[in-house]
Design a protein around this motif. Structure first.
Motif, PDB file in Angstrom:
ATOM      1  N   HIS A   3      21.818  32.587   6.702  1.00 37.32           N
ATOM      2  CA  HIS A   3      20.797  31.656   6.205  1.00 37.32           C
ATOM      3  C   HIS A   3      19.416  32.269   6.437  1.00 37.32           C
ATOM      4  CE1 HIS A   3      18.137  28.093   6.376  1.00 37.32           C
ATOM      5  NE2 HIS A   3      18.904  27.714   5.376  1.00 37.32           N
ATOM      6  N   VAL A   4      18.509  32.010   5.530  1.00 39.18           N
ATOM      7  CA  VAL A   4      17.145  32.517   5.637  1.00 39.18           C
ATOM      8  C   VAL A   4      16.210  31.353   5.926  1.00 39.18           C
ATOM      9  CG1 VAL A   4      15.282  33.698   4.420  1.00 39.18           C
ATOM     10  CG2 VAL A   4      17.645  34.384   4.014  1.00 39.18           C
ATOM     11  N   SER A   5      15.381  31.497   6.947  1.00 40.67           N
ATOM     12  CA  SER A   5      14.357  30.498   7.257  1.00 40.67           C
ATOM     13  C   SER A   5      13.050  30.918   6.612  1.00 40.67           C
ATOM     14  CB  SER A   5      14.140  30.382   8.768  1.00 40.67           C
ATOM     15  OG  SER A   5      15.204  29.714   9.369  1.00 40.67           O
ATOM     16  N   VAL A   6      12.349  29.955   6.022  1.00 39.80           N
ATOM     17  CA  VAL A   6      11.055  30.224   5.408  1.00 39.80           C
ATOM     18  C   VAL A   6       9.981  29.601   6.287  1.00 39.80           C
ATOM     19  CG1 VAL A   6       9.593  29.827   3.393  1.00 39.80           C
ATOM     20  CG2 VAL A   6      12.030  30.341   3.094  1.00 39.80           C
ATOM     21  N   LEU A   7       9.013  30.424   6.672  1.00 35.78           N
ATOM     22  CA  LEU A   7       7.879  29.959   7.466  1.00 35.78           C
ATOM     23  C   LEU A   7       6.632  29.987   6.590  1.00 35.78           C
ATOM     24  CD1 LEU A   7       8.418  31.848  10.858  1.00 35.78           C
ATOM     25  CD2 LEU A   7       9.258  29.585  10.168  1.00 35.78           C
ATOM     26  N   ILE A   8       5.970  28.835   6.471  1.00 37.21           N
ATOM     27  CA  ILE A   8       4.754  28.681   5.670  1.00 37.21           C
ATOM     28  C   ILE A   8       3.542  28.923   6.576  1.00 37.21           C
ATOM     29  CG2 ILE A   8       3.357  27.045   4.352  1.00 37.21           C
ATOM     30  CD1 ILE A   8       5.890  27.571   2.839  1.00 37.21           C
ATOM     31  N   LEU A   9       2.667  29.843   6.149  1.00 37.97           N
ATOM     32  CA  LEU A   9       1.470  30.187   6.919  1.00 37.97           C
ATOM     33  C   LEU A   9       0.227  29.850   6.089  1.00 37.97           C
ATOM     34  CD1 LEU A   9       2.648  33.719   8.090  1.00 37.97           C
ATOM     35  CD2 LEU A   9       2.847  31.568   9.328  1.00 37.97           C
ATOM     36  N   GLY A  16      -3.823  21.404   2.118  1.00 41.25           N
ATOM     37  CA  GLY A  16      -3.678  19.964   1.935  1.00 41.25           C
ATOM     38  C   GLY A  16      -2.344  19.594   1.295  1.00 41.25           C
ATOM     39  N   PRO A  17      -2.038  18.301   1.204  1.00 39.16           N
ATOM     40  CA  PRO A  17      -0.735  17.850   0.726  1.00 39.16           C
ATOM     41  C   PRO A  17      -0.418  18.237  -0.711  1.00 39.16           C
ATOM     42  CG  PRO A  17      -2.264  15.997   0.933  1.00 39.16           C
ATOM     43  CD  PRO A  17      -2.933  17.196   1.554  1.00 39.16           C
ATOM     44  N   ASP A  18      -1.431  18.514  -1.537  1.00 39.82           N
ATOM     45  CA  ASP A  18      -1.190  18.896  -2.929  1.00 39.82           C
ATOM     46  C   ASP A  18      -1.110  20.407  -3.129  1.00 39.82           C
ATOM     47  OD1 ASP A  18      -1.094  16.248  -3.777  1.00 39.82           O
ATOM     48  OD2 ASP A  18      -3.266  16.157  -4.022  1.00 39.82           O
ATOM     49  N   HIS A  19      -1.337  21.168  -2.070  1.00 36.80           N
ATOM     50  CA  HIS A  19      -1.244  22.626  -2.143  1.00 36.80           C
ATOM     51  C   HIS A  19       0.220  23.013  -2.355  1.00 36.80           C
ATOM     52  CE1 HIS A  19      -1.540  26.828  -0.868  1.00 36.80           C
ATOM     53  NE2 HIS A  19      -2.856  26.715  -0.833  1.00 36.80           N
ATOM     54  N   TRP A  20       0.470  24.038  -3.139  1.00 32.93           N
ATOM     55  CA  TRP A  20       1.850  24.460  -3.415  1.00 32.93           C
ATOM     56  C   TRP A  20       2.621  24.759  -2.132  1.00 32.93           C
ATOM     57  CZ3 TRP A  20       2.861  29.299  -1.626  1.00 32.93           C
ATOM     58  CH2 TRP A  20       1.784  30.180  -1.490  1.00 32.93           C
ATOM     59  N   GLN A  21       1.942  25.258  -1.082  1.00 31.89           N
ATOM     60  CA  GLN A  21       2.656  25.525   0.187  1.00 31.89           C
ATOM     61  C   GLN A  21       3.238  24.235   0.770  1.00 31.89           C
ATOM     62  OE1 GLN A  21      -0.336  27.636   2.613  1.00 31.89           O
ATOM     63  NE2 GLN A  21       1.106  29.344   2.656  1.00 31.89           N
ATOM     64  N   MET A  22       2.430  23.174   0.783  1.00 30.36           N
ATOM     65  CA  MET A  22       2.900  21.912   1.360  1.00 30.36           C
ATOM     66  C   MET A  22       3.949  21.262   0.461  1.00 30.36           C
ATOM     67  SD  MET A  22       1.419  21.804   4.217  1.00 30.36           S
ATOM     68  CE  MET A  22       1.308  23.569   4.265  1.00 30.36           C
ATOM     69  N   TRP A  24       6.113  22.938  -1.337  1.00 31.79           N
ATOM     70  CA  TRP A  24       7.348  23.675  -1.054  1.00 31.79           C
ATOM     71  C   TRP A  24       7.960  23.218   0.263  1.00 31.79           C
ATOM     72  CZ3 TRP A  24       6.302  29.575  -2.246  1.00 31.79           C
ATOM     73  CH2 TRP A  24       6.013  29.726  -3.601  1.00 31.79           C
ATOM     74  N   ALA A  25       7.137  23.031   1.276  1.00 30.77           N
ATOM     75  CA  ALA A  25       7.650  22.586   2.577  1.00 30.77           C
ATOM     76  C   ALA A  25       8.353  21.239   2.432  1.00 30.77           C
ATOM     77  CB  ALA A  25       6.514  22.505   3.600  1.00 30.77           C
ATOM     78  N   ALA A  26       7.744  20.317   1.693  1.00 27.95           N
ATOM     79  CA  ALA A  26       8.324  18.980   1.508  1.00 27.95           C
ATOM     80  C   ALA A  26       9.599  19.032   0.673  1.00 27.95           C
ATOM     81  CB  ALA A  26       7.301  18.052   0.855  1.00 27.95           C
ATOM     82  N   GLN A  27       9.595  19.819  -0.383  1.00 24.52           N
ATOM     83  CA  GLN A  27      10.733  19.856  -1.302  1.00 24.52           C
ATOM     84  C   GLN A  27      11.918  20.650  -0.770  1.00 24.52           C
ATOM     85  OE1 GLN A  27       9.065  21.485  -4.885  1.00 24.52           O
ATOM     86  NE2 GLN A  27       7.815  19.681  -5.282  1.00 24.52           N
ATOM     87  N   HIS A  28      11.637  21.704  -0.012  1.00 23.57           N
ATOM     88  CA  HIS A  28      12.700  22.628   0.381  1.00 23.57           C
ATOM     89  C   HIS A  28      12.963  22.663   1.888  1.00 23.57           C
ATOM     90  CE1 HIS A  28      12.644  24.104  -3.742  1.00 23.57           C
ATOM     91  NE2 HIS A  28      11.334  24.221  -3.637  1.00 23.57           N
ATOM     92  N   GLY A  29      12.202  21.897   2.660  1.00 23.50           N
ATOM     93  CA  GLY A  29      12.417  21.861   4.105  1.00 23.50           C
ATOM     94  C   GLY A  29      11.922  23.090   4.839  1.00 23.50           C
ATOM     95  N   TYR A  30      10.980  23.821   4.254  1.00 22.10           N
ATOM     96  CA  TYR A  30      10.435  25.004   4.917  1.00 22.10           C
ATOM     97  C   TYR A  30       9.568  24.573   6.100  1.00 22.10           C
ATOM     98  CZ  TYR A  30      11.725  27.302   0.487  1.00 22.10           C
ATOM     99  OH  TYR A  30      12.384  27.773  -0.618  1.00 22.10           O
ATOM    100  N   THR A  31       9.461  25.443   7.087  1.00 21.47           N
ATOM    101  CA  THR A  31       8.697  25.157   8.295  1.00 21.47           C
ATOM    102  C   THR A  31       7.250  25.605   8.138  1.00 21.47           C
ATOM    103  OG1 THR A  31      10.669  25.449   9.664  1.00 21.47           O
ATOM    104  CG2 THR A  31       8.532  25.642  10.774  1.00 21.47           C
TER     105      THR A  31
END
Length: 183
Positions: A3-9, A16-22, A24-31
């Motif tokens: 399994h691969v873990s994704v870390l968002i930096l 903010g909540p509308d940023h693509w990083q956030m 992705w975190a919400a949709q895919h469970g990334y940390t």
């Protein structure tokens, strides 16, 4: 395949909540790697926090997803960490040029930018009209870091203001780093 873990930096001031990083975190469970101070970022603190999260991540393989100052963080971390072998790859988006005078003032301690080749696969996505890093400079960082260069065209800082929404094209680039044999 492990399994691969994704870390968002996120970068300076966070995403903010509308940023693509956030998104992705919400949709895919990334940390999301949280920092104690998003407004006055201290390089040593940010590097130590990333190292701590990498060490504490149970999965053998990690992919980093960095935006803006997060890209500079990845390069600096890779230069000093003993845990880079845990990282399979990094998606580096719209690096912030902290060597520019106006950014250097706001983020002291982040210069010089570490420019050595990264010890893992990387893709750097840049924009032709990024107000925080000119196109040629972003290409130069990609070259120095040994990263694949992707030109997104006139997309600003590749953030919420760029109107990318969930940015599925960016997520496809992440998938390539997560599954290098799938392409």
């Amino acid at each position: 395949m492990p399994h691969v873990s994704v870390l968002i930096l996120p970068g300076w001031q966070g995403s903010g909540p509308d940023h693509w990083q956030m998104r992705w975190a919400a949709q895919h469970g990334y940390t999301v790697v949280e920092q104690d101070d998003w407004v006055r970022p201290r390089r040593g603190d940010w590097l130590a926090r990333l190292d701590e999260v990498v060490v504490d991540t149970p999965d053998a393989d990690i992919v980093l997803v960095a935006h803006s100052l997060g890209c500079i963080q990845v390069a600096a971390w890779a230069a000093v960490s003993r845990h880079t072998a845990r990282v399979r790859g990094a998606l580096l988006v719209a690096p912030g040029d902290v060597e520019r005078p106006e950014l250097r003032e706001q983020m002291p301690g982040w210069t010089p930018i570490h420019r050595q080749r990264l010890p893992f696969a990387a893709t750097l996505v840049g924009s032709q009209n990024d107000p925080y890093c000119n196109h040629e400079r972003a290409q130069g960082l990609a070259s120095d870091w040994g990263a694949r260069w992707v030109d997104l065209g006139a997309a600003g800082h590749i953030n919420t203001d760029s109107g990318l929404g969930d940015w599925p094209e960016g997520h496809a680039l992440l998938q390539e780093l997560m599954n290098p044999m799938a392409g």
